[in-house]
Motif scaffolding. Structure first.
Motif, mmCIF file in Angstrom:
data_model
loop_
_atom_site.group_PDB
_atom_site.id
_atom_site.type_symbol
_atom_site.label_atom_id
_atom_site.label_comp_id
_atom_site.label_asym_id
_atom_site.label_seq_id
_atom_site.Cartn_x
_atom_site.Cartn_y
_atom_site.Cartn_z
ATOM 1 N N GLY A 13 0.787 -1.200 0.023
ATOM 2 C CA GLY A 13 0.206 0.197 -0.068
ATOM 3 C C GLY A 13 0.846 1.200 0.222
ATOM 4 O O GLY A 13 0.393 2.162 -0.101
ATOM 5 N N SER A 36 -4.282 -10.987 3.029
ATOM 6 C CA SER A 36 -4.054 -9.723 3.823
ATOM 7 C C SER A 36 -2.669 -9.808 4.308
ATOM 8 O O SER A 36 -1.900 -11.028 4.572
ATOM 9 C CB SER A 36 -4.833 -9.520 4.870
ATOM 10 O OG SER A 36 -4.953 -10.225 6.080
ATOM 11 N N LEU A 53 -3.006 -4.715 5.829
ATOM 12 C CA LEU A 53 -3.343 -4.290 4.459
ATOM 13 C C LEU A 53 -4.188 -5.443 3.801
ATOM 14 O O LEU A 53 -3.862 -6.646 3.543
ATOM 15 C CB LEU A 53 -2.153 -3.949 3.399
ATOM 16 C CG LEU A 53 -1.268 -2.630 4.239
ATOM 17 C CD1 LEU A 53 -0.219 -2.602 3.617
ATOM 18 C CD2 LEU A 53 -2.162 -1.423 4.143
ATOM 19 N N ASN A 54 -5.326 -5.127 3.053
ATOM 20 C CA ASN A 54 -6.200 -6.133 2.450
ATOM 21 C C ASN A 54 -6.117 -5.880 0.808
ATOM 22 O O ASN A 54 -6.400 -6.743 0.260
ATOM 23 C CB ASN A 54 -7.545 -6.239 2.927
ATOM 24 C CG ASN A 54 -7.600 -6.743 4.382
ATOM 25 O OD1 ASN A 54 -6.930 -7.500 4.641
ATOM 26 N ND2 ASN A 54 -8.448 -5.739 5.325
ATOM 27 N N GLY A 55 -5.804 -4.620 0.342
ATOM 28 C CA GLY A 55 -5.895 -4.515 -1.076
ATOM 29 C C GLY A 55 -4.492 -4.870 -1.648
ATOM 30 O O GLY A 55 -3.354 -5.014 -0.888
ATOM 31 N N ASN A 56 -4.351 -4.624 -2.890
ATOM 32 C CA ASN A 56 -3.066 -5.148 -3.544
ATOM 33 C C ASN A 56 -2.821 -3.769 -4.499
ATOM 34 O O ASN A 56 -1.741 -3.904 -5.396
ATOM 35 C CB ASN A 56 -2.958 -6.328 -4.446
ATOM 36 C CG ASN A 56 -3.981 -6.257 -5.585
ATOM 37 O OD1 ASN A 56 -4.773 -5.341 -5.746
ATOM 38 N ND2 ASN A 56 -4.190 -7.442 -6.186
ATOM 39 N N SER A 60 -3.601 1.243 -1.130
ATOM 40 C CA SER A 60 -4.673 0.477 -0.223
ATOM 41 C C SER A 60 -4.604 1.140 0.981
ATOM 42 O O SER A 60 -3.633 1.644 1.725
ATOM 43 C CB SER A 60 -3.974 -0.833 -0.100
ATOM 44 O OG SER A 60 -4.028 -1.663 -1.376
#
Length: 146
Positions: A13, A36, A53-56, A60
């Motif tokens: 992120g 995550s 962090l869960n997004g890529n 994020s």
């Protein structure tokens, strides 16, 4: 090839936008959604955040595991990463340039600059055990505002 594998957690992120959803670099799941990962951010506001962090993607949102705060990046400084093999030989090295998220870089009451450092060891099926070290910076704001 190794550069693409490393890019998952490297961006954290807080890196470039070419992240992949490859969980091998991220290490153990810290209790968030599948895929995550967790990283520490030391910020100029005096706080150290343990972020999940869960997004890529490059921007994020990080969720502080010790509170209900979210850490939202608006600008990312250069990010430098190095992958070495078990003997210490450099397998991959890169520096991603600084980027900003559109016009979202305006100052907020909770804006702060953070430094992120990542050290992780992972196994690549072709290259064996590898170590990743990366350093970067980010301008973020923290919610909720107090």
């Amino acid at each position: 090839m190794i550069r693409n594998i490393v890019r998952l957690g490297v961006v954290l992120g807080f890196g470039a936008g070419s992240a992949l959803g490859v969980a091998t670099v991220a290490g153990a799941d810290p209790g968030g959604a599948p895929g995550s990962f967790q990283v520490s951010a030391v910020c100029d506001n005096g706080a150290t955040y343990q972020l999940i962090l869960n997004g890529n993607g490059a921007f994020s949102v990080g969720h502080d595991s010790a509170s209900n705060s979210n850490i939202i990046p608006t600008a990312l400084g250069p990010f430098h990463g190095v992958v070495t093999d078990a003997a210490g030989n450099v397998v991959e090295e890169f520096t991603d340039p600084a980027i900003a998220k559109g016009n979202s870089t305006k100052d907020r009451g909770t804006s702060t600059d953070c430094t992120v450092t990542l050290d992780d060891t992972f196994t690549d099926p072709d290259l064996g055990v590898l170590h990743f070290h990366g350093d970067g910076s980010a301008t973020v704001f923290v919610t909720p505002a107090n």
